[in-house]
Design a protein around this motif. Sequence first.
Motif, short mmCIF file in Angstrom:
data_model
loop_
_atom_site.label_atom_id
_atom_site.label_comp_id
_atom_site.label_asym_id
_atom_site.label_seq_id
_atom_site.Cartn_x
_atom_site.Cartn_y
_atom_site.Cartn_z
N CYS A 1 -4.04 61.79 14.50
CA CYS A 1 -3.97 60.61 15.18
C CYS A 1 -3.46 59.41 14.31
CB CYS A 1 -4.87 60.22 16.19
SG CYS A 1 -5.20 61.50 17.37
N GLN B 1 -1.98 59.42 11.39
CA GLN B 1 -0.76 59.47 11.12
C GLN B 1 0.35 59.29 12.14
OE1 GLN B 1 -0.42 60.42 7.69
NE2 GLN B 1 -2.21 59.96 7.80
N ILE B 2 -0.02 59.53 13.31
CA ILE B 2 1.03 59.04 14.41
C ILE B 2 1.05 57.40 14.45
CG2 ILE B 2 1.32 58.96 17.07
CD1 ILE B 2 -0.15 61.67 17.02
N GLY C 1 0.16 67.01 16.18
CA GLY C 1 0.15 65.54 15.80
C GLY C 1 0.69 65.37 14.60
N SER D 1 4.46 63.83 13.67
CA SER D 1 4.38 62.68 13.06
C SER D 1 5.46 62.57 11.79
CB SER D 1 3.04 61.90 12.45
OG SER D 1 2.45 62.90 12.07
N GLU E 1 9.53 59.03 18.51
CA GLU E 1 8.34 59.08 19.61
C GLU E 1 8.69 59.35 20.82
OE1 GLU E 1 8.09 56.23 16.11
OE2 GLU E 1 9.82 56.29 17.62
N PHE F 1 2.14 58.43 21.06
CA PHE F 1 3.64 58.35 20.58
C PHE F 1 4.16 57.27 21.45
CE2 PHE F 1 3.38 62.43 18.26
CZ PHE F 1 3.88 62.13 17.16
#
Length: 418
Positions: free
Chosen positions: A145, A147-148, A185, A189, A319, A350
């Motif tokens: 998360c 990294q997102i 994820g 990403s 995204e 996202f």
Amino acid sequence: MSLPMPKSPGPTSKPARLTAPHWLTCQRVVLYAALVLSLDLAFLGARVWAAYVSHLPAAAFGYDFAVFWSASYVTMHSGALSAYDPLLIQQAVLSLLHRPPTDFGTPWVYPPTFLLLVWPLSLLPFPPSYLAFVVIGVVFAGFACSQILMQRLTWAFWVPALAFPSVWIAVMAGQNSFYTLGLAGLGLSLMDRRPWLAGICIGLLAIKPQFGIVFALALLLGRQWRVIAAATITVATLCAISGLVLGFETFGKFLISLSLFGRFIVERSAHWPGGIASAFGGARSLGLSPTVAYLIHATFAVPAVLLVSYLSIIKARLELRAAAIGVATILAQPYLLGYDLVWLALPILFLVVDGHRHGWLMGDVPILIAAWLAPLVFFIMGPAVLIVIVALMVMLIRRSRMVPGCAPLLPTSRPVSH
């Protein structure tokens, strides 16, 4: 408050500056999430009391993890093929959790690729193995998360993340949802920045292959050839290692086990304990036939897959493509349980990033809040959770047509310059 809608784009249109939702500050996000987290922990405490003080077997933690641990134990002592013997697995699970037999079995229906990964679990006794599996999974999902969001994670992230109701559903079940969420994820990403690494992460979803089907379609239509190559090599390598270590005949056993379990779900889905979160499960709970239930399920799944196809073909911003893949993967599963709803983190995160970068439309933030609360909606009103997921699809369609603005979600955040 009302948010002004952007004008239709034209050849000389300037980006519309959208009004930020000023009522949602960082402090309020943390406060509201902390209130929900307190309810989560209260339920957790009640479950602990019921399971380990009142000794109610049905309340014991790690019911699904017990299947993983039992598959590991049976494989170590009787060979990998024995893991696909439902009677052996059920005996081991019921013994671990001190439960009486039920009409709903506990078969191992995962592919050898996942059996290879859970094989070492029984090297530790059940309680510490369960604890390690859950903690590592939560940390891995949290890293994905980060990294997102591509920023340092603070309390404004961790409190809502830990308060997300499906997190505690997955924790109490001891499911692999955190691992599949983390792989998805990271894959999404990194898809445009580091395609080979993204492909490896997506390929590792072969541990739960039904969650990788939408990815394959999106990658093909989006002409992401390097990601496809890396994912294909990863899947082939993982399957080869699994076959060499466990025996290639385990793949045949897996297909037989999967077929039997699929028929069992169709027959018993109308009375599944806790309910099934999909459109198919909701239709079956209303007493509709399997054929009608599958048709209703298709009315949700097909538009979601078409949306992913469209956004992939036109090369929409990452995204939106990533959020659509998350939504479609959820809606495409006929067998979807509460712990799988942890995947809602993908479209939520996202879309938060997209809103921060390009501005917000009226209704966007309430939809994201409803999606965050959706696992609670499932346990209170069952299939009503599908309304929230469809709302995410509508949000994606609207945002794919909007004129980018510059209005961050949180007033305390620095707006992105364009």
